[in-house]
Design an enzyme around this catalytic site. Structure first.
Site, short mmCIF file in Angstrom:
data_model
loop_
_atom_site.label_atom_id
_atom_site.label_comp_id
_atom_site.label_asym_id
_atom_site.label_seq_id
_atom_site.Cartn_x
_atom_site.Cartn_y
_atom_site.Cartn_z
N GLY A 268 -0.72 -5.27 20.43
CA GLY A 268 0.31 -5.05 21.50
C GLY A 268 0.10 -4.76 22.40
O GLY A 268 -0.84 -4.50 23.07
N ASP A 269 0.51 -3.07 23.77
CA ASP A 269 0.47 -2.48 24.22
C ASP A 269 -0.50 -1.22 24.80
O ASP A 269 -0.98 -0.58 25.45
CB ASP A 269 2.00 -1.93 25.19
CG ASP A 269 2.32 -1.23 24.78
OD1 ASP A 269 1.98 -0.84 23.68
OD2 ASP A 269 3.83 -0.84 25.41
N VAL B 157 -11.31 1.83 14.35
CA VAL B 157 -12.13 2.33 14.19
C VAL B 157 -14.01 0.67 14.09
O VAL B 157 -14.86 0.87 15.99
CB VAL B 157 -12.95 3.42 13.95
CG1 VAL B 157 -14.71 3.90 14.16
CG2 VAL B 157 -11.60 4.68 13.77
N TYR C 199 0.92 -1.16 -0.44
CA TYR C 199 0.06 0.16 -0.18
C TYR C 199 1.07 1.24 -0.16
O TYR C 199 0.60 2.26 -0.70
CB TYR C 199 -1.06 0.18 1.17
CG TYR C 199 -2.04 0.85 1.63
CD1 TYR C 199 -3.48 1.51 0.39
CD2 TYR C 199 -1.58 2.05 2.05
CE1 TYR C 199 -3.54 2.38 0.68
CE2 TYR C 199 -2.94 2.98 2.53
CZ TYR C 199 -3.62 3.31 1.17
OH TYR C 199 -4.14 4.09 1.32
N ASP C 200 1.90 1.53 0.64
CA ASP C 200 2.75 2.73 1.39
C ASP C 200 3.27 2.98 -0.72
O ASP C 200 3.28 4.51 -0.63
CB ASP C 200 3.43 2.54 2.44
CG ASP C 200 2.86 1.56 3.35
OD1 ASP C 200 2.09 1.96 3.77
OD2 ASP C 200 3.31 2.15 4.53
N GLN D 64 0.93 3.01 20.60
CA GLN D 64 1.07 3.25 19.57
C GLN D 64 -0.52 4.56 19.65
O GLN D 64 -0.90 4.44 19.81
CB GLN D 64 0.59 2.36 18.39
CG GLN D 64 -0.57 1.70 18.12
CD GLN D 64 -0.50 0.51 18.98
OE1 GLN D 64 -0.16 0.68 19.99
NE2 GLN D 64 -1.42 -0.51 18.59
N THR D 65 -0.16 5.37 18.84
CA THR D 65 -1.10 6.46 18.21
C THR D 65 -1.60 6.47 17.03
O THR D 65 -0.89 6.33 16.42
CB THR D 65 -0.24 8.00 18.67
OG1 THR D 65 0.66 8.45 17.66
CG2 THR D 65 0.05 7.62 20.48
N ASP E 205 3.30 -1.94 12.08
CA ASP E 205 2.82 -1.18 12.54
C ASP E 205 3.03 0.20 13.45
O ASP E 205 4.20 0.45 14.33
CB ASP E 205 2.24 -1.67 14.47
CG ASP E 205 0.56 -1.21 14.27
OD1 ASP E 205 -0.59 -1.87 13.85
OD2 ASP E 205 0.36 0.14 15.09
#
Ligand code: UDP
Length: 323
Positions: A205-206, A188, A145-146, A209-210, A271
């Site tokens: 994960g924890d 979402v 994608y990137d 990540q934002t 990610d």
């Protein structure tokens, strides 16, 4: 009235763009191969203002008559889609963008590319402004994608510089709203549907990540302003309100009043650890900034997810979590 072609018209963002220009009285042609798009998203749009063409834009695109604008939004758009449709994702970003640009050149139409914050990869600069070149792993699972979108940007600028096509590039950050596919795997719809069904909320994960979430009406307004502007360089459109994914899970649980508990799953490869748009350019050039707060946007979006889950028989229409 102007005539506009929207590729990816049956997708989440494409369908909202169709609504905008149909409501403005434009002659809108929606194109989609329905690989990840859903015809229900545009079922309410009818002739004579709206015409649907089922077509895969990686093949030669034929449109009869004149065109003033082409908005190129066709692409799988969630990390799960890239894993399941890697070749199609590369092809639509590369071959599809080439075909759509060729059509823009032929028709003398203004062309707008839907690019992405993924162009910045797992960013080493924070927040991300448009001058940052990014940190992308070309051979990782998201690379399909990137790199396709980065190629699409390069192709768009080449058509602009070499063929003098009038082009625009929007870099779209995480966007949410009604018509997102409930099982597209993105955070979402994933958290929203899990909370509504009382299932565990799967934080990868924890959860440190934002992401920064933009409501779809704000995004569409920004895209429209960019299309109508004279600005050729890429412009970030997104909401700078950044939060951790764990806090996002808690917000969803709180808004829905759900009994769901957070469970942790492995973090997907590559990610991005942080993501927040610097929207200085959009503010100064387009006079744009987001208006819809997270709570208001999520309430509208959750109402849509609830409708879909009720129609699927996954939750009951009366009462239940988040009703
Ligand atoms: N995520 C999560 N649980 C899920 C789906 C996603 O914790 O069920 C995380 C994901 O790892 C990422 C963030 O939420 O850090 C946003 O993921 P999304 O797939 O929505 O899009 P991205 O921003 O990564 O392109």
């Amino acid at each position: 009235m102007p005539r506009i072609l929207i590729t990816g018209a049956a997708g989440f963002i494409g369908s909202h763009l169709c609504d905008l220009y149909v409501n403005r009285g434009y002659d809108v042609i929606g194109m989609d191969n329905l690989l990840t798009g859903n015809i229900d998203n545009i079922a309410h749009l009818t002739e004579p203002n709206f015409h649907f063409i089922k077509h895969d834009v990686t093949n030669y695109i034929y449109v009869k008559g004149e065109l003033d604008y082409i908005l190129h939004f066709a692409s799988p758009a969630s990390p799960i889609d890239y894993l399941e449709l890697p070749i199609q994702t590369l092809k639509v970003g590369a071959l599809g963008t080439h075909k759509a640009l060729g059509l823009a050149k032929e028709k003398g139409a203004r062309f707008l590319l839907a690019s992405t914050s993924e162009a910045y990869g797992d960013p080493l600069e924070h927040p991300q402004n448009e001058d940052y070149w990014g940190n992308v792993n070309p051979i990782g699972p998201r690379g399909v994608y990137d790199e396709a979108k980065r190629f699409a940007e390069a192709m768009t600028m080449a058509y602009h510089r070499f063929h003098k096509v009038d082009t625009r590039i929007v870099r779209i950050f995480n966007t949410y709203g009604p018509r997102m596919r409930i099982r597209d795997g993105r955070v979402v719809p994933a958290f929203g549907s899990q909370a509504l069904m009382g299932e565990p909320i799967t934080v990868f994960g924890d959860g440190s990540q934002t992401r920064s979430f933009c409501y779809v009406s704000d995004l569409v307004d920004g895209i429209d302003r960019l299309l109508m502007s004279e600005y050729v360089e890429p412009v970030n459109i997104g909401n700078p309100a950044e939060m951790t994914i764990l806090d996002f899970a808690k917000t969803i649980i709180e808004i829905t009043g759900s009994t769901s508990q957070v469970v942790h799953k492995p973090l997907p490869v590559d990610d991005p650890k942080v993501r927040q748009p610097d929207i200085t350019r959009a503010k100064s050039i387009l006079g744009w900034e987001p208006k819809v707060g997270l709570r208001e946007g999520l309430e509208n979006t959750l109402a849509y997810f609830r409708e879909v889950l009720v129609a699927e028989g996954k939750i009951s229409g009366e009462g239940g979590a988040g009703a």
